[in-house]
Every structure is written in C-alpha cells, then in structure tokens.
Design a protein around this motif. Structure first.
Motif, PDB file in Angstrom:
ATOM      1  N   PRO A 195       0.794  -1.226   0.000  1.00 60.68           N
ATOM      2  CA  PRO A 195       0.000   0.000   0.000  1.00 60.68           C
ATOM      3  C   PRO A 195       0.828   1.278   0.000  1.00 60.68           C
ATOM      4  O   PRO A 195       0.313   2.343  -0.345  1.00 60.68           O
ATOM      5  N   ASN A 196       2.118   1.205   0.363  1.00 61.70           N
ATOM      6  CA  ASN A 196       2.964   2.394   0.416  1.00 61.70           C
ATOM      7  C   ASN A 196       3.552   2.683  -0.964  1.00 61.70           C
ATOM      8  O   ASN A 196       4.402   1.930  -1.448  1.00 61.70           O
ATOM      9  N   PRO A 197       3.168   3.769  -1.628  1.00 65.06           N
ATOM     10  CA  PRO A 197       3.699   4.085  -2.961  1.00 65.06           C
ATOM     11  C   PRO A 197       5.211   4.254  -2.973  1.00 65.06           C
ATOM     12  O   PRO A 197       5.847   4.100  -4.019  1.00 65.06           O
ATOM     13  N   GLN A 198       5.797   4.565  -1.802  1.00 70.38           N
ATOM     14  CA  GLN A 198       7.244   4.772  -1.740  1.00 70.38           C
ATOM     15  C   GLN A 198       8.036   3.493  -1.981  1.00 70.38           C
ATOM     16  O   GLN A 198       9.249   3.542  -2.206  1.00 70.38           O
ATOM     17  N   THR A 199       7.373   2.355  -1.936  1.00 75.71           N
ATOM     18  CA  THR A 199       8.080   1.093  -2.199  1.00 75.71           C
ATOM     19  C   THR A 199       8.241   0.819  -3.689  1.00 75.71           C
ATOM     20  O   THR A 199       8.915  -0.142  -4.067  1.00 75.71           O
TER      21      THR A 199
END
Length: 242
Positions: free
Chosen positions: A76-80
């Motif tokens: 869910p974290n776009p930073q990944t």
C-alpha cells in the motif's frame, strides 16, 4: 559507481515504460505532465509530442528536462515502488531521420496510429545526462549516463539483425511469440507479433497494446538473441501448461 542491480532495474524501467512524468520549465516555473515514451535502440527516450502542448513549447525554449519512470509498489505504500528519474536535453528529431524512430515509438503505442499523422505532432528525443534510481523506500543511488548506455557495437549488431529476427519469429514461430506474450508476460488471447527487439528486450503487440519481454542479460549479437528468445518461449510454454 552504481550497483549493477540498480543499473539493470533502471534500464528495465526506462525500456518497459508506457507512461512517464515529464518535467519542463517556463521562465523558471517548473511544470509536470504525463507523456508516453518509447526507448530508442540506444536507450534515449522518444516522445511523440504535439506542438499545441505546453510542455512541447517549453522544450523548444529550454531543452533541459527530466523524466520519471515508475514501477509497481510492493504494497500500500507508494514509496516502495521502484523508479528512476532521468535528466537530459530534449531535441526534435529531423523529419528526414524520424521515420524509423517513429515506427519504433508506434510499436510501443499502436493505439496512437489514430493521431500519429496529425500535422502538429513531431518526434522528440531525450539525450540522457544522468539518473537517480530509487529501488524502493530509502534505497537511492545516482547513475551516470555512461553506466546506463548500452554497448554501441551491440546496439548496432542487434539493430542490423532486427528485421530478420522479427520476420523469422513472426513467420516461422508465431506459437513461440504467443507463448512468450501469454505464458511469460501474462497477456490475454490475441494475434501477438514481435514488433521490436533491442539489446535489453523485445516488444510484442496485438495491434492495440504491447507487452515487454526483458532479457536476463544484455545481448551482444543475433546468436544471443536466438538463445534469449528460445529460453523465453520455453518458459512461456511451461507456464501455459501449468
């Protein structure tokens, strides 16, 4: 020096992108827009741009630009999501040199044939000056243009053999092309045909959309291409058979 893993992932992101964010500027004011790139054989991003668009006018006035290519996040974290930002200089390709590169761009974006011949459109090429690769959250490294650039001799060898390779695969091994598209790349049913090949992979299209096969290692010549395509077809068939 950047890691080999980071360099290969950055190249794969640039080669495989169907969309990217383009950053330009107008009198010092930054501007961002969505574009649909395709890579030239030497990895330079190609853009088919309308003169009516703000970013095209801005590139004509100031060729300095950046492109961000983004992969898929792991959760869910776009930073990944892996991503690479490429900086460079954009230049419009002369009309007498544009035809083969335009065909390459259309091979990645076949749906664009509906407007590809509009008079206000033209082909632009971005000369890569450097890149920042982010492999995921808090994993960043700078990559020199020389580290991204493919071997010129290999680029020339594959480009010289490209027409023969594509013709052979589509005429003599359409089942292998379909197995790669459907079994290995997850494409649906369709009349899948190989439309480009370069040192890092190949594009396969059904006339409306394209999917990208990334090779495990850069090619040096047509024999490397043959081995890579045989391996990909075998893996695709195995997956289709379960």
């Amino acid at each position: 020096m950047a890691s080999q893993e980071g360099i290969r992932e950055a190249i794969a992101l640039i080669r495989g992108a169907t969309a990217a964010s383009l950053a330009t500027s107008a009198q010092g004011q930054p501007f961002a827009s969505l574009v649909t790139p395709a890579p030239a054989p030497d990895l330079s991003p190609l853009l088919w741009l309308s003169a009516l668009s703000a970013h095209t006018r801005q590139l004509a006035a100031d060729p300095r630009c950046a492109l961000m290519f983004t992969g898929t996040a792991e959760g869910p974290n776009p930073q990944t999501a892996p991503r690479v930002t490429v900086t460079g200089l954009a230049e419009r390709v002369a009309e007498d040199q544009a035809a083969p590169l335009k065909a390459r761009w259309l091979a990645r974006h076949p749906y664009a044939a509906l407007y590809a011949d509009f008079a206000d459109f033209g082909l632009w090429r971005v000369a890569i000056g450097g890149a920042l690769h982010v492999g995921g959250f808090a994993r960043a490294e700078r990559i020199k243009a020389s580290e991204l650039a493919p071997d010129p001799a290999a680029v020339a060898a594959i480009l010289a053999a490209e027409s023969d390779i594509i013709g052979h695969m589509n005429a003599d091994h359409p089942d292998a092309v379909a197995a790669i598209a459907r079994g290995l790349l997850g494409a649906g049913p369709g009349d899948w045909r190989m439309v480009t090949i370069d040192v890092d992979g190949a594009d396969i299209s059904d006339g409306n959309q394209s999917v990208r096969l990334a090779f495990l290692a850069p090619l040096s010549d047509s024999e490397d291409a043959r081995a890579a395509l045989i391996r990909a077809a075998r893996e695709g068939r195995n997956r289709l058979q379960g």
